[in-house]
Design a protein around this motif. Structure first.
Motif, PDB file in Angstrom:
ATOM      1  N   GLU A  77      15.388 -43.509  18.304  1.00 14.10           N
ATOM      2  CA  GLU A  77      15.032 -44.242  16.899  1.00 14.10           C
ATOM      3  C   GLU A  77      14.330 -43.201  16.174  1.00 14.10           C
ATOM      4  O   GLU A  77      14.366 -42.893  15.102  1.00 14.10           O
ATOM      5  N   LEU A  78      13.512 -42.651  16.866  1.00 15.31           N
ATOM      6  CA  LEU A  78      12.723 -41.563  16.195  1.00 15.31           C
ATOM      7  C   LEU A  78      13.564 -40.119  15.937  1.00 15.31           C
ATOM      8  O   LEU A  78      13.386 -39.665  15.057  1.00 15.31           O
ATOM      9  N   ARG A  79      14.414 -40.086  16.835  1.00 15.17           N
ATOM     10  CA  ARG A  79      15.480 -38.915  16.258  1.00 15.17           C
ATOM     11  C   ARG A  79      16.377 -39.149  15.396  1.00 15.17           C
ATOM     12  O   ARG A  79      16.762 -38.269  14.727  1.00 15.17           O
ATOM     13  N   SER A  80      16.728 -40.536  15.100  1.00 16.33           N
ATOM     14  CA  SER A  80      17.754 -40.766  14.024  1.00 16.33           C
ATOM     15  C   SER A  80      16.843 -40.697  12.760  1.00 16.33           C
ATOM     16  O   SER A  80      17.620 -40.922  11.489  1.00 16.33           O
ATOM     17  N   VAL A  81      15.484 -40.395  12.537  1.00 12.32           N
ATOM     18  CA  VAL A  81      14.943 -40.371  11.116  1.00 12.32           C
ATOM     19  C   VAL A  81      15.165 -39.074  10.623  1.00 12.32           C
ATOM     20  O   VAL A  81      14.451 -38.057  11.270  1.00 12.32           O
ATOM     21  N   PRO A  82      16.032 -39.116   9.547  1.00 11.89           N
ATOM     22  CA  PRO A  82      16.282 -37.770   9.042  1.00 11.89           C
ATOM     23  C   PRO A  82      15.142 -37.187   8.174  1.00 11.89           C
ATOM     24  O   PRO A  82      14.355 -37.870   7.507  1.00 11.89           O
ATOM     25  N   GLY A  83      14.967 -35.811   7.987  1.00 12.63           N
ATOM     26  CA  GLY A  83      13.952 -35.253   6.898  1.00 12.63           C
ATOM     27  C   GLY A  83      12.611 -35.329   7.251  1.00 12.63           C
ATOM     28  O   GLY A  83      11.767 -35.003   6.378  1.00 12.63           O
ATOM     29  N   ASN A  84      12.377 -35.589   8.461  1.00 17.41           N
ATOM     30  CA  ASN A  84      10.923 -35.549   8.804  1.00 17.41           C
ATOM     31  C   ASN A  84      10.715 -34.576   9.841  1.00 17.41           C
ATOM     32  O   ASN A  84      11.546 -34.268  10.775  1.00 17.41           O
ATOM     33  N   ARG A  85       9.601 -33.704   9.603  1.00 20.91           N
ATOM     34  CA  ARG A  85       9.457 -32.580  10.293  1.00 20.91           C
ATOM     35  C   ARG A  85       9.016 -32.783  11.893  1.00 20.91           C
ATOM     36  O   ARG A  85       9.555 -32.143  12.733  1.00 20.91           O
ATOM     37  N   ILE A  86       8.210 -33.948  12.130  1.00 17.32           N
ATOM     38  CA  ILE A  86       7.808 -34.224  13.306  1.00 17.32           C
ATOM     39  C   ILE A  86       8.910 -34.780  14.059  1.00 17.32           C
ATOM     40  O   ILE A  86       9.253 -34.263  15.346  1.00 17.32           O
ATOM     41  N   PHE A  87       9.816 -35.585  13.432  1.00 19.73           N
ATOM     42  CA  PHE A  87      10.996 -36.128  14.316  1.00 19.73           C
ATOM     43  C   PHE A  87      12.065 -35.054  14.659  1.00 19.73           C
ATOM     44  O   PHE A  87      12.730 -35.133  15.502  1.00 19.73           O
ATOM     45  N   SER A  88      12.096 -34.003  13.694  1.00 19.46           N
ATOM     46  CA  SER A  88      13.038 -33.033  13.784  1.00 19.46           C
ATOM     47  C   SER A  88      12.649 -32.323  15.098  1.00 19.46           C
ATOM     48  O   SER A  88      13.272 -31.612  15.752  1.00 19.46           O
ATOM     49  N   VAL A  89      11.338 -32.073  15.502  1.00 20.17           N
ATOM     50  CA  VAL A  89      10.811 -31.346  16.710  1.00 20.17           C
ATOM     51  C   VAL A  89      11.102 -32.129  17.634  1.00 20.17           C
ATOM     52  O   VAL A  89      11.487 -31.514  18.814  1.00 20.17           O
ATOM     53  N   ILE A  90      11.060 -33.498  17.822  1.00 18.93           N
ATOM     54  CA  ILE A  90      11.443 -34.303  18.734  1.00 18.93           C
ATOM     55  C   ILE A  90      12.970 -34.158  19.101  1.00 18.93           C
ATOM     56  O   ILE A  90      13.410 -34.054  20.337  1.00 18.93           O
ATOM     57  N   LYS A  91      13.801 -34.226  17.938  1.00 18.17           N
ATOM     58  CA  LYS A  91      15.295 -34.007  18.260  1.00 18.17           C
ATOM     59  C   LYS A  91      15.733 -32.525  18.786  1.00 18.17           C
ATOM     60  O   LYS A  91      16.251 -32.642  19.498  1.00 18.17           O
ATOM     61  N   GLY A  92      14.805 -31.439  18.313  1.00 16.84           N
ATOM     62  CA  GLY A  92      15.100 -30.238  18.911  1.00 16.84           C
ATOM     63  C   GLY A  92      14.701 -30.154  20.126  1.00 16.84           C
ATOM     64  O   GLY A  92      14.946 -29.294  20.905  1.00 16.84           O
TER      65      GLY A  92
END
Length: 397
Positions: A77-92
């Motif tokens: 769920e957190l990875r699917s949130v676009p445009g957020n710096r913290i969540f993009s870190v989680i995704k990467g």
């Protein structure tokens, strides 16, 4: 590891891990999470972690940013949130933490990632992927010092030209002395040439000093700016970057790499102008004196370049290995020193010493071969110089 084992052995209903996994290497982290799912499947587990992979299977993840809750949900769920710096870190960062990129027999502290640049913990022998682009960026970074750098280059060029004119004046002084042996030496003419030579060599030395002072100042300012930029960059990097990068590697970028850039920058600019000016000026003066002797000197010099190229082609790989092994041994020493208590607690002194001895032997071998081959340069250049001198004497006779 021992504290975690004791906690699991008691089979509690609630397990709280306060950043306990950060002390484990990635392989042990993964094995421990698998064991927790199997042995403590009925227990409630609360995990405070900096590694994303440690909590990716949690039923609920709470992301904190500067003491505030920035997000809540499962990993997907957190990875699917676009445009957020913290969540993009989680995704990467998740894919990095879960890679099974391990080698048998290694300490497996971190996944193998490519390292670049000359320095501790890095691979100095790699060729630049974009040499011209890198130089362009470096020069752009020095834009406010361009005026001083151009002035230093002009000083280096003029100083070299004055040095080249000196031998021509000395030959005129020798001619005056030779011609006056029988009829009388023109002391006034010799005096004028002597004063002119003093002025030429004095100005050349002064210009060289000015050039070195200017380039030294510019180099220190540039290296200071690079370190400041690196410091700001380090403070912005996410935690997962440090989890997958050794401390020695990070320190190397701030110290060894910047020092190498500064040293190369300081030496290359002035030396390049001086060498090119000296080469062209020497060719002009030699052709003016005698074309045949000039050809003989050029051929002997080309022979020296051929031998130099052969030695450099052989020694370069050993210098690359030397820096690589130096980085490995520095990283090992830093990690063992920082974790000295853990090494003592688990009786790891013998294993650590064996690993250090192996690294030290690799460094000794590569350094010995590199220094031996590079040590041939000066004797070889002396031989080529003497050979050129003899060739010019024979041709001139």
């Amino acid at each position: 590891r021992l504290s975690i084992a004791r906690a699991i052995a008691r089979q509690p209903e609630i397990l709280i891990f306060d950043d306990s996994f950060s002390a484990l290497d990635y392989k042990t982290d993964r094995i421990l999470r698998e064991a927790l799912r199997k042995e403590c499947k009925d227990a409630t587990k609360i995990i405070v972690a900096q590694r994303i992979g440690t909590i990716r299977d949690a039923d609920k993840i709470i992301v904190l940013d500067d003491g505030q809750i920035a997000g809540m949900g499962t990993h997907d769920e957190l990875r699917s949130v676009p445009g957020n710096r913290i969540f993009s870190v989680i995704k990467g960062g998740a894919c990095i933490m879960e890679k099974d990129n391990y080698e048998v027999g290694q300490n497996n502290r971190a996944p193998k990632v490519p390292r670049h640049g000359p320095g501790r913990g890095m691979r100095p022998g790699e060729k630049a992927k974009n040499f011209k682009g890198t130089w362009a960026k470096l020069l752009t970074n020095c834009k406010k010092y361009w005026g001083a750098m151009i002035f230093a280059i002009i000083c280096a060029g003029i100083g070299t030209v004055l040095t080249l004119i000196g031998p021509d004046k000395l030959s005129k002084m020798t001619d005056l002395i030779t011609e006056g042996v029988m009829t009388g030496i023109d002391m006034d003419g010799i005096k004028r040439i002597g004063i002119t030579l003093i002025c030429f060599y004095g100005c050349s030395a002064l210009l060289s000093l000015v050039q070195n002072l200017i380039m030294g100042y510019v180099t220190q300012q540039v290296s200071k700016g690079l370190r400041s930029n690196i410091s700001r960059k380090i403070n912005r990097l996410p935690m997962w970057f440090y989890n997958q990068t050794s401390t020695g590697d990070v320190l190397s970028r701030v110290t060894n790499d910047v020092d190498t850039i500064a040293q190369s920058f300081n030496q290359s600019m002035g030396n390049l102008v001086t060498a090119v000016t000296l080469l062209l000026g020497s060719l002009i003066m030699m052709i003016k004196t005698n074309i045949i002797m000039t050809v003989a000197a050029i051929l002997s010099t080309l022979l020296g370049f051929v031998f130099m190229a052969l030695i450099m082609s052989k020694s370069q790989k050993y210098f690359a290995r030397q820096q690589m092994h130096l980085g490995e041994i520095n990283g090992h020493v830093e990690e063992i020193y920082a974790g000295h208590t853990v090494v003592k607690a688990y009786n790891g002194e013998k294993k650590s010493k064996e690993k250090f001895d192996k690294m030290n032997e690799n460094l000794r071998d590569s350094a010995f071969k590199a220094q031996c081959l590079s040590g041939l340069m000066m004797p070889l250049m002396t031989f080529i110089g003497n050979l050129g001198y003899v060739a010019v004497c024979i041709v001139g006779a």
